[in-house]
Every structure is written in C-alpha cells, then in structure tokens.
Write a protein that holds these residues in place. Structure first.
Motif, PDB file in Angstrom:
ATOM      1  N   GLY A  41       0.797  -1.220   0.000  1.00 13.76           N
ATOM      2  CA  GLY A  41       0.000   0.000   0.000  1.00 13.76           C
ATOM      3  C   GLY A  41       0.829   1.270   0.000  1.00 13.76           C
ATOM      4  O   GLY A  41       0.363   2.328  -0.420  1.00 13.76           O
ATOM      5  N   ALA A  42       2.085   1.171   0.470  1.00 10.52           N
ATOM      6  CA  ALA A  42       2.947   2.343   0.498  1.00 10.52           C
ATOM      7  C   ALA A  42       3.103   2.948  -0.881  1.00 10.52           C
ATOM      8  O   ALA A  42       3.324   4.136  -1.051  1.00 10.52           O
ATOM      9  N   PHE A  43       2.953   2.109  -1.868  1.00  8.68           N
ATOM     10  CA  PHE A  43       3.231   2.512  -3.226  1.00  8.68           C
ATOM     11  C   PHE A  43       2.148   3.429  -3.793  1.00  8.68           C
ATOM     12  O   PHE A  43       2.396   4.216  -4.704  1.00  8.68           O
ATOM     13  N   LEU A  44       0.943   3.310  -3.264  1.00  4.97           N
ATOM     14  CA  LEU A  44      -0.190   3.987  -3.899  1.00  4.97           C
ATOM     15  C   LEU A  44      -0.047   5.493  -3.976  1.00  4.97           C
ATOM     16  O   LEU A  44      -0.355   6.100  -4.995  1.00  4.97           O
ATOM     17  N   SER A 214       5.218   5.642   6.265  1.00  2.00           N
ATOM     18  CA  SER A 214       6.655   5.755   6.493  1.00  2.00           C
ATOM     19  C   SER A 214       7.432   5.512   5.206  1.00  2.00           C
ATOM     20  O   SER A 214       8.507   6.067   4.999  1.00  2.00           O
ATOM     21  N   ALA A 215       6.852   4.710   4.319  1.00  2.00           N
ATOM     22  CA  ALA A 215       7.570   4.423   3.073  1.00  2.00           C
ATOM     23  C   ALA A 215       7.659   5.654   2.176  1.00  2.00           C
ATOM     24  O   ALA A 215       8.433   5.682   1.218  1.00  2.00           O
ATOM     25  N   LEU A 216       6.867   6.667   2.501  1.00  2.00           N
ATOM     26  CA  LEU A 216       6.929   7.886   1.687  1.00  2.00           C
ATOM     27  C   LEU A 216       8.288   8.561   1.787  1.00  2.00           C
ATOM     28  O   LEU A 216       8.651   9.386   0.964  1.00  2.00           O
ATOM     29  N   LEU A 217       9.026   8.206   2.828  1.00  2.00           N
ATOM     30  CA  LEU A 217      10.337   8.828   3.007  1.00  2.00           C
ATOM     31  C   LEU A 217      11.420   8.108   2.215  1.00  2.00           C
ATOM     32  O   LEU A 217      12.556   8.558   2.158  1.00  2.00           O
ATOM     33  N   ASP A 218      11.068   7.008   1.620  1.00  2.00           N
ATOM     34  CA  ASP A 218      12.073   6.223   0.906  1.00  2.00           C
ATOM     35  C   ASP A 218      12.107   6.640  -0.570  1.00  2.00           C
ATOM     36  O   ASP A 218      11.166   6.398  -1.321  1.00  2.00           O
ATOM     37  N   HIS A 219      13.211   7.250  -0.984  1.00  2.00           N
ATOM     38  CA  HIS A 219      13.232   7.760  -2.362  1.00  2.00           C
ATOM     39  C   HIS A 219      13.167   6.641  -3.390  1.00  2.00           C
ATOM     40  O   HIS A 219      12.756   6.844  -4.519  1.00  2.00           O
ATOM     41  N   ASN A 220      13.589   5.434  -2.977  1.00  2.00           N
ATOM     42  CA  ASN A 220      13.530   4.329  -3.937  1.00  2.00           C
ATOM     43  C   ASN A 220      12.093   3.980  -4.311  1.00  2.00           C
ATOM     44  O   ASN A 220      11.807   3.605  -5.449  1.00  2.00           O
ATOM     45  N   ALA A 225       7.905   4.346  -8.393  1.00  5.09           N
ATOM     46  CA  ALA A 225       6.573   4.816  -8.778  1.00  5.09           C
ATOM     47  C   ALA A 225       6.627   5.615 -10.079  1.00  5.09           C
ATOM     48  O   ALA A 225       5.814   5.409 -10.986  1.00  5.09           O
ATOM     49  N   TYR A 226       7.592   6.516 -10.168  1.00  3.73           N
ATOM     50  CA  TYR A 226       7.721   7.288 -11.412  1.00  3.73           C
ATOM     51  C   TYR A 226       8.053   6.363 -12.579  1.00  3.73           C
ATOM     52  O   TYR A 226       7.490   6.488 -13.667  1.00  3.73           O
ATOM     53  N   MET A 445      15.070  12.816  -6.642  1.00  2.00           N
ATOM     54  CA  MET A 445      15.148  11.361  -6.492  1.00  2.00           C
ATOM     55  C   MET A 445      16.441  10.807  -7.060  1.00  2.00           C
ATOM     56  O   MET A 445      17.100   9.967  -6.473  1.00  2.00           O
ATOM     57  N   LEU A 446      16.780  11.285  -8.244  1.00  2.07           N
ATOM     58  CA  LEU A 446      17.947  10.723  -8.910  1.00  2.07           C
ATOM     59  C   LEU A 446      19.232  11.068  -8.174  1.00  2.07           C
ATOM     60  O   LEU A 446      20.109  10.222  -8.006  1.00  2.07           O
ATOM     61  N   VAL A 447      19.315  12.309  -7.679  1.00  2.00           N
ATOM     62  CA  VAL A 447      20.528  12.705  -6.966  1.00  2.00           C
ATOM     63  C   VAL A 447      20.661  11.908  -5.669  1.00  2.00           C
ATOM     64  O   VAL A 447      21.718  11.369  -5.344  1.00  2.00           O
ATOM     65  N   GLN A 448      19.546  11.814  -4.936  1.00  2.00           N
ATOM     66  CA  GLN A 448      19.545  11.014  -3.711  1.00  2.00           C
ATOM     67  C   GLN A 448      20.084   9.614  -3.962  1.00  2.00           C
ATOM     68  O   GLN A 448      20.923   9.107  -3.246  1.00  2.00           O
TER      69      GLN A 448
END
Ligand code: PHE
Length: 506
Positions: A41-44, A214-220, A225-226, A445-448
């Motif tokens: 669900g984090a992905f949504l 909490s997964a919203l903090l994970d740039h991966n 998603a993108y 995202m990419l730089v991170q």
C-alpha cells in the motif's frame, strides 16, 4: 523522395492504439510485483502523485510534440531544435532495447497459456518456471544453455509481430488493436471479478490498499513509482510522439490523452485488485502469511499464478488460459508500439520504405532477443529492465523537459497547440507540472539515489553485472542516440519542414 506519413483512420483509432500501447505487461505483470517490492500500500501515494503530476502532463507533452512537428521522435525534436535530435534517438533506442526483452515475456505468457491446458506446470510451479521451463543457470555470468521451450514461442511471436508491422500503421497496428483490445478488456474484467470474489481475497486487498506512510520517506519507492507510471503510460520512449505524428491535422489531443491515461490507470488498478485478491486466496489455502506466498520479483505472474490456478475451485484450465492469454494480448499491442518509433525514425531519416525499415528493426531486435532465451536470460532481463526504466527513462524525461520547457521555451506554444485542437482546455497547472514539479521531483530522487548507493546493488546481483548490463544498457542507448543523430539526413524532410513553415506563415 519525401516520406508520406502513415495516418490513423479516425480519432477513435488513435485512442485505441494509444490505449493498446499503454495497457500492457506493465499493467498485469510488472505493476503487482512492483507494488509488492515497494511495500504494498505504500506505493499507492507515490503512484498517484507521479501519475497526476508527471505521467499525464508528459503524455500530453509527447502528443503535442508529435502532432505539432509531424515527425518520428528524432524528427520532431529536430524540428523543435536541431540540438535535440539525439534525445529522440535515445528514446528510440531505449524502446528498441526494451522490446528485445518485452517479446520474451510475451513468449513466456504464450507458453503458459498453452501449459494451462491440463495445468501442465504441475504442483511445484517454482521449479517448473525457473527449472524446467527457463533452465535458469546457477550464477549471473553463467549463460546456461539455449532454451528451446522459450525460443520457440518467442519466434512465433516475432513472426506474428513482423506480419503486423509490415503493413501500414492503420492497417497493421490499428487493426490489431481494434481486434485485441476489446477482447482483452473483457478478459481483464472477468479475471478481476474472479480474483476479488475468491475466499480470503480481502486479506490480499488489504496489502494492496493499506497505505504505509513511512515508506513515503524512501526515495527508492518514489523512483519505482515514477518508473512504473512512465512505463505503464508508454511515456518517455518516443512511442506517443510517433503515434501522435500519425494523427490528422485538427484532431483532439487532450481528451484522447485523458481517456488513454485514465483507462490505463484503471486497468492497472483493476488487474492489481484481481491479482492481490488471488494472492489473499492463496495465503488462505496454503495457510501462510500473505507476505510469504509472494515470491517477489519478476516470477510473480509465472510462479504464483499457476499455483493459484492449481487450487482454484473450478474451471482451472479456463482461468489459466484467460490470465496468460490476456498477458499475451496485452503484450502484443504494446510490443508493436515499442517497434514503431524505430521504424518511423529510420524512415524519416534515411528515406526508407516501410518494409525495409521494418525488416531492419524487427530483424535486429529478434536476433538480440535470442540472448534472453538462454538460461541466464531472466537475470539479464531483470537488470536491463530495472536500469532502463528507472534511470534511462527518468533521465530521458528530464532531458525532454529541459528541451521543451527550459532551452527552447516552447511550452506556451505547446499549450496553445493542444488547446487549439482540443475539446478540453489545458490550463496553467499543466505548465507548472511539466516545468517545475516533475523536474524537481526527478532531480531530487535521482541525486539522492546516485549519492547513496550509486545504484549498484540491485536485487543482490553482482556489481559487475549491474555495471555492465544495467549501466551498459543506459550508456549504450545514449551513445547510439548521439551517434545516430550526427549521421546525415537522407530524406528530404528538412525541405518539407520549410514548406510547412511557409504555408503556416511562421
Ligand atoms: N506501456 C506498456 C506496458 O504497460 C509498455 C510500453 C512502454 C509500451 C513504452 C510502449 C512504450 O506494458
């Protein structure tokens, strides 16, 4: 000789081919395991943010590029500014690389449609898929043997695709979509209804639908998603530029774009509901936790689904055939849309007839695709897919935004172009998303990601493997793009362009 562009028969024909391109393996095969790999669900939330702020706006941008400049991707970018022709080729080469393994997965699906009859995969579906079917080798660099069971269906698919591609776009591709897409939609609806009405389905749906903030903090998770949104909408691969260039002059763009994008997202979600419902059912029948029944990764559709179908309460063969048949159909209508950018680009630049261009593109792609039919193929495929879709695609999208919005400053003109021909008015939100929101997100995202792990540790594959195949695919497509852009134009498209401009009084 100047090229006469192919043209779709009607606007509905265009919407159909655009939907056919979008609805593909990405929806049925890739989405569920990507959701699963990224925390369910984090992905949504990242997914919908990416869809609304980046996916749909960039889809419209591609439509307007192709429609306004009436060219394959390289020609359209060149007409935007000579400096950007390479970007069109880069995207063309990315779609070309992708189709070489995309066809393989359609081949798997076709095989499994056949194996459904009498559930020939037996009880140990894991051993069947990775062992007897794929013959996976024991380590990354071990090529393994050639797998005839994989090669044969792949060649069949190539034969069929070649037959479709040889005909003019509105005869081949459009007709293919007119026939397959309605059938596919009915199939997907039946699968979903069955999936969510199975016993235990709610547990599966909970995994899909419960957001984990909490997964919203994970740039991966955001990158995934993108990547998924772009892949699924067929954005960033030159496909939509090419398809839109085959539209008649005053055809609506924005409305068609919304229809294609929303129906794609709808079917993605529908398929996911069906899949996760079925996963819940499997957890129930095996008495396992739902987390355990999913062998994550690209085997999901080919290991877990057969297992689910084995335990189905009835009509097992039928549902197997339905599921793998729908994968095959969905794949076919997308595969042609991955081939057309190359065909169209070669014709534009080198003044080739359709048959010749199709012979080259399909011929080379077919030969390359054989690499993936060896025992080591699935790992190669996994790495190339991951790196092209996460990094090639996202950097490509950044370049596209830079080209249109930041260096040539054509965003206003693109907006007026869309609004001049379309029913639905595109407002300032569109420019804000394309020019600011999306590039900021992508850059961040990419730089991170680059800073953290240099993207070397994908799926625990050897670093050398990720470097050579993953980054190799990235840089090879880029280099090929730059080199091809420097080659001389054989076709007289430049003259044509002048005439067009004169006629428009620009
Ligand atoms: N959108 C297709 C899918 O979901 C894949 C695809 C990507 C097709 C890019 C064309 C261009 O499977």
């Amino acid at each position: 000789m100047a090229q006469v562009r192919d043209q779709w028969t009607t606007r509905a024909g265009f919407i159909l081919v655009a939907m056919g391109s979008a609805i593909g393996l990405g929806n049925i095969w890739r989405y569920p395991y990507t959701v699963y790999d990224n925390g369910g669900g984090a992905f949504l939330i990242p997914y919908f943010v990416a869809l609304l702020t980046a996916g749909i706006p960039l889809l419209l941008l591609e439509y307007s590029l192709g429609h306004r400049y009436k060219g394959s991707a390289p020609l359209s970018y060149r007409r935007l500014s000579q400096k950007w022709e390479w970007l069109g080729w880069w995207q063309v080469f990315m779609s070309f690389f992708i189709v070489t393994y995309y066809i393989i997965i359609i081949g798997w699906a076709l095989s499994f449609a056949y194996y459904s009859i009498g559930t020939q995969w037996g009880d140990d579906t894991n051993a069947f898929f990775f062992g007897s079917y794929l013959g996976v080798s024991d380590s990354f660099w071990n090529f393994g043997g050639l797998q005839w069971k994989v090669l044969l269906p792949v060649l069949l698919i190539w034969g069929f695709v070649y037959f479709v591609m040889r005909q003019k776009a509105h005869k081949g591709i459009e007709r293919l979509n007119r026939i397959l897409l309605p059938i596919l939609i009915v199939m997907l609806v039946i699968i979903t209804i069955r999936g969510i009405t199975l016993e235990g389905a709610t547990d599966g749906l909970n995994v899909l639908l419960t957001p984990d903030f909490s997964a919203l903090l994970d740039h991966n998770v955001w990158i995934a998603a993108y990547g998924q949104v772009f892949f699924s909408l067929s954005v960033g691969f030159a496909t939509m530029i090419t398809y839109a260039s085959y539209l008649a002059k005053d055809t609506d763009l924005s409305n068609s774009g919304f229809i294609a994008a929303l129906s794609n997202a709808g079917f993605e979600f529908l398929a996911a509901l069906g899949v996760f419902g079925a996963l819940g059912y499997l957890a129930l029948t095996t008495g396992n936790d739902i987390q355990e029944v999913v062998s994550s990764g690209i085997g999901l559709a080919f290991v877990v689904f057969p297992q689910i179908i084995n335990t189905f309460p009835g009509f097992n063969d039928f549902f197997g055939l339905l599921f793998f048949g729908s994968l095959t159909f969905a794949g076919l209508t997308s595969a042609v849309s991955l081939l057309e950018p190359g065909v169209s680009a070669l014709r534009d630049k080198f003044d080739l007839g359709r048959t010749k261009a199709v012979n080259i593109v399909c011929g080379v792609a077919a030969v390359v695709s054989i690499l993936y039919t060896f025992g080591g193929g699935i790992r190669f495929l996994d790495v190339v897919d991951n790196f092209l879709n996460s990094y090639g695609l996202l950097f490509g999208a950044l370049a596209m935004i830079t080209a249109v919005a930041w260096t040539t400053n054509q965003l206003d003109n693109m907006q007026s172009h869309i609004n001049n021909v379309s029913d639905v008015y595109i407002g300032a939100w569109w420019k804000i998303c394309v020019k600011y929101v999306t590039p900021v997100m992508l850059l961040f995202m990419l730089v991170q990601n680059l800073m953290q792990n240099f993207m070397l540790d994908y799926e625990g594959y050897p670093i050398v493997g990720n470097l050579t195949l993953g980054w190799g695919a990235f840089f090879t497509t880029l280099l090929l793009g730059i080199i091809t852009a420097r080659m001389k134009w054989k076709a007289n498209t430049e003259m044509l362009d002048l005439f067009r401009k004169m006629k428009e009084g620009a």
